[in-house]
Design a protein around this motif. Structure first.
Motif, PDB file in Angstrom:
ATOM      1  N   UNK A  57       0.818  -1.206   0.000  1.00 54.33           N
ATOM      2  CA  UNK A  57       0.000   0.000   0.000  1.00 54.33           C
ATOM      3  C   UNK A  57       0.857   1.263   0.000  1.00 54.33           C
ATOM      4  N   UNK A  58       1.790   1.332   0.931  1.00 57.02           N
ATOM      5  CA  UNK A  58       2.641   2.511   0.998  1.00 57.02           C
ATOM      6  C   UNK A  58       3.437   2.688  -0.277  1.00 57.02           C
ATOM      7  N   UNK A  59       3.979   1.590  -0.760  1.00 59.95           N
ATOM      8  CA  UNK A  59       4.763   1.622  -1.993  1.00 59.95           C
ATOM      9  C   UNK A  59       3.943   2.158  -3.147  1.00 59.95           C
ATOM     10  N   UNK A  60       2.752   1.624  -3.295  1.00 59.08           N
ATOM     11  CA  UNK A  60       1.906   2.029  -4.416  1.00 59.08           C
ATOM     12  C   UNK A  60       1.540   3.503  -4.280  1.00 59.08           C
ATOM     13  N   UNK A  61       1.211   3.910  -3.083  1.00 55.47           N
ATOM     14  CA  UNK A  61       0.813   5.305  -2.870  1.00 55.47           C
ATOM     15  C   UNK A  61       1.976   6.231  -3.210  1.00 55.47           C
ATOM     16  N   UNK A  62       3.155   5.895  -2.729  1.00 52.13           N
ATOM     17  CA  UNK A  62       4.311   6.740  -2.989  1.00 52.13           C
ATOM     18  C   UNK A  62       4.612   6.773  -4.492  1.00 52.13           C
ATOM     19  N   UNK A  63       4.476   5.645  -5.131  1.00 53.10           N
ATOM     20  CA  UNK A  63       4.748   5.602  -6.574  1.00 53.10           C
ATOM     21  C   UNK A  63       3.788   6.535  -7.307  1.00 53.10           C
ATOM     22  N   UNK A  64       2.504   6.439  -6.997  1.00 47.81           N
ATOM     23  CA  UNK A  64       1.521   7.307  -7.641  1.00 47.81           C
ATOM     24  C   UNK A  64       1.855   8.772  -7.390  1.00 47.81           C
ATOM     25  N   UNK A  65       2.206   9.074  -6.140  1.00 52.73           N
ATOM     26  CA  UNK A  65       2.477  10.466  -5.820  1.00 52.73           C
ATOM     27  C   UNK A  65       3.674  10.990  -6.601  1.00 52.73           C
ATOM     28  N   UNK A  66       4.724  10.207  -6.681  1.00 54.02           N
ATOM     29  CA  UNK A  66       5.914  10.695  -7.383  1.00 54.02           C
ATOM     30  C   UNK A  66       5.682  10.808  -8.882  1.00 54.02           C
ATOM     31  N   UNK A  67       4.796   9.984  -9.399  1.00 56.64           N
ATOM     32  CA  UNK A  67       4.442  10.151 -10.804  1.00 56.64           C
ATOM     33  C   UNK A  67       3.821  11.521 -11.013  1.00 56.64           C
ATOM     34  N   UNK A  68       2.861  11.850 -10.162  1.00 59.82           N
ATOM     35  CA  UNK A  68       2.210  13.155 -10.272  1.00 59.82           C
ATOM     36  C   UNK A  68       3.214  14.275 -10.059  1.00 59.82           C
TER      37      UNK A  68
END
Lengths: 340, 340
Positions: free
Chosen positions: B300-311
């Motif tokens: 969960x944390x990984x996915x959230x961070x990945x999405x955020x850094x994409x943005x």
DNA sequence: AATATATGTGAGATCGATCTCACACGGTTT
DNA sequence: AAACCGTGTGAGATCGATCTCACATATATT
């Protein structure tokens, strides 16, 4: 749409005054006419002015943020402390930046540097190493408020909040000795970590005081994770003459030991007695419940934050060392060993 | 001593060039003579120049910090997520500010405002309420990168990372029904919390699908703390016709239920069966071990961070919803109920 | 009437890094 | 000789808030 947030200049323009007057009205200092002040406040309200803390910080040289560098937030001990600090910080209108050193000096140093260049003035650190401390020493020279928790660092004069590790360990070992144990194992983490060293020292002194010669074969070292602790426990108890009791230096290692015992079919307290350092929620859910040396976790974060805010508010006083006592919570994981 | 850290101006003066040239040399852009550049780098080195991230941030409008607003860091679920996010952030040279909303909307709003005025552009939030969401809506309108975790909010188009709460709850209840249970209790927290509502819905649907009429007397609500959960469990099982099985919506409530059962002398799985949502370290230490619906916390944390850094890196793409599956981990806390 | 004092207000500097612009110089092209 | 380019550099503006200073008025004191 993405309109930029309103600046003081916008507010001033809207209220038909200069930036200086707007600032005076909003921060209530200096002389401002009542009616003018009201006009500025209305304008601020209307534009949703919130101020730019970055610019304020650049101006006055510090950012109302506390840097908190701990071993690992996942350790409930640190999580609790971080939480308590955050609550207090919030009360003082500070935010909290959390960094995990993951017990690596290099990471601790680079985190600290990165936070310092943010003009953060106020750190709470659980230092990884007590030898390599140039970075902390520099902080102190630069007069940056700093509170060390859980661990201290040699040769550094600094506020700190600790627990009586040596005394806690001694209590645990004395108790085991009083229950008739003589081959008492120790499961500890890296000896570069301050707490680990103090607990080791308590262990050794209690043994000697009890007329037992410390024996290196009774000591097993591993990283402080459940997985590593399992291996270390298995190594310790695979010896020809294994310990009859085990003392573990933190809650993760206690958990590792429990799992190792289960895997090896060793039953507590029948086959082996167990005392852990640091109470943890799991300790009362096992059967039997685990006897532990409890630290006053809830007071550590509070005390650290209190010391830090004292420094931050400009009080200069000699640095203070707070050391909390531990308590031995006798539960069911220790059995009396028949003499012989 | 407390000498101020070296500024670019100091470096420039030391190297006998203008600030502009010093900046060019240190950030390698524009034209700089080789020899000049070297002289500047030497000066920077000598003076220990580190740059002021605050000033940089003021200039370019954003601070390389991620704001993370969670329910409570002390919940191991959130602690794990926070830790994972921090590791990823560190890799991207970001720091992490952590705030606890303590499940209070007001606190969430004020934390968010305070972080926004720091020019933080990038938030990961576990929203308290899914109705009152003007503050999140505003963020999105202002184009601030935002990722919601664990919970979503009605009527907001936004990246989010969730787990299949409804499906997870349904699996748990279907399993209990298949083991012959018909009076299945539910211990849940505030229904304003998204996850709680979804899990309730899974519970109800599974009951109906199994031909059982939902019964409000089988449901007990409390705050998500161990202490409150104890009381709620005791209320539930003090009825004339208590449930034969209990489903708890998070790990703190599962712990509360365990303690309550122990206090009431109710034994698991003999007297009552138990399934909890969210796996937790304690679950395998109890006897019997607890059957749970496990979430893929580490992702969960990984996915959230990945999405955020994409943005954050400027990619604009339609917002993405990631929903992870749960798994029912059958352990020993459920017994088959004889028909009748 | 002349000076002192209290009250309001604005212009401009400052914090530190960065970026635009203008200007220099040597060399090349027409 | 004039126009042009590539290279190297510095002066000054900018980000937003705050603070010092100077300058107004108006009222009070000698």
């Amino acid at each position: 749409m993405a309109q930029k947030p309103a600046t003081l200049k916008d507010v001033a323009a809207f209220a038909n005054v200069s930036r200086a007057t707007a600032a005076r009205a909003l921060n209530s200092y200096g002389y401002v006419g009542d009616e003018t002040a009201q006009r500025v406040r209305d304008a601020a309200e209307k534009l949703g002015y919130r101020g730019n803390r970055l610019a304020q910080a650049l101006r006055n040289g510090q950012l109302p943020i506390i840097g908190c560098i701990l071993g690992d937030i996942q350790n409930p001990f640190f999580a609790r402390i971080a939480h308590d600090i955050e609550v207090l910080a919030r009360g003082n209108r500070y935010n909290l930046i959390i960094g995990s050193s993951e017990e690596q000096l290099e990471q601790e140093v680079s985190l600290l540097a990165s936070l310092q260049s943010l003009s953060i003035r106020g750190f709470i650190v659980a230092p990884t190493s007590d030898e390599n401390n140039f970075h902390l020493r520099r902080l102190i020279e630069e007069n940056v408020p700093l509170v060390l928790i859980d661990r201290v660092v040699q040769g550094i004069e600094c506020d700190s909040v600790l627990v009586d590790n040596e005394g806690g360990a001694r209590k645990a070992i004395e108790y085991l000795i009083s229950m008739g144990h003589r081959r008492i194992g120790l499961l500890q983490d890296d000896t570069r970590i301050f707490t680990s060293r103090e607990r080791l020292s308590g262990y050794q002194h209690a043994l000697v005081a009890g007329g037992i010669t410390p024996d290196d074969r009774m000591i097993s070292v591993s990283q402080s994770t459940v997985e590593h602790a399992i291996d270390a426990t298995i190594r310790l108890f695979s010896q020809k003459v294994p310990p009859t009791a085990l003392f573990t230096v933190d809650s993760l290692m206690t958990q590792g030991a429990l799992l190792a015992f289960r895997a090896m079919g060793i039953s507590i307290p029948h086959d082996v007695s167990l005392v852990g350092f640091d109470d943890f929620n799991l300790a009362t859910f096992t059967d039997p419940q685990i006897t532990v040396v409890a630290q006053p976790v809830s007071e550590i974060g509070l005390a650290a934050a209190r010391l830090l805010f004292e420094k931050l508010s400009g009080q200069s006083r000699p640095s203070e060392q707070i050391r909390f006592e531990t308590r031995l919570l006798v539960r069911g994981s220790v059995s009396r060993r028949p003499e012989g």
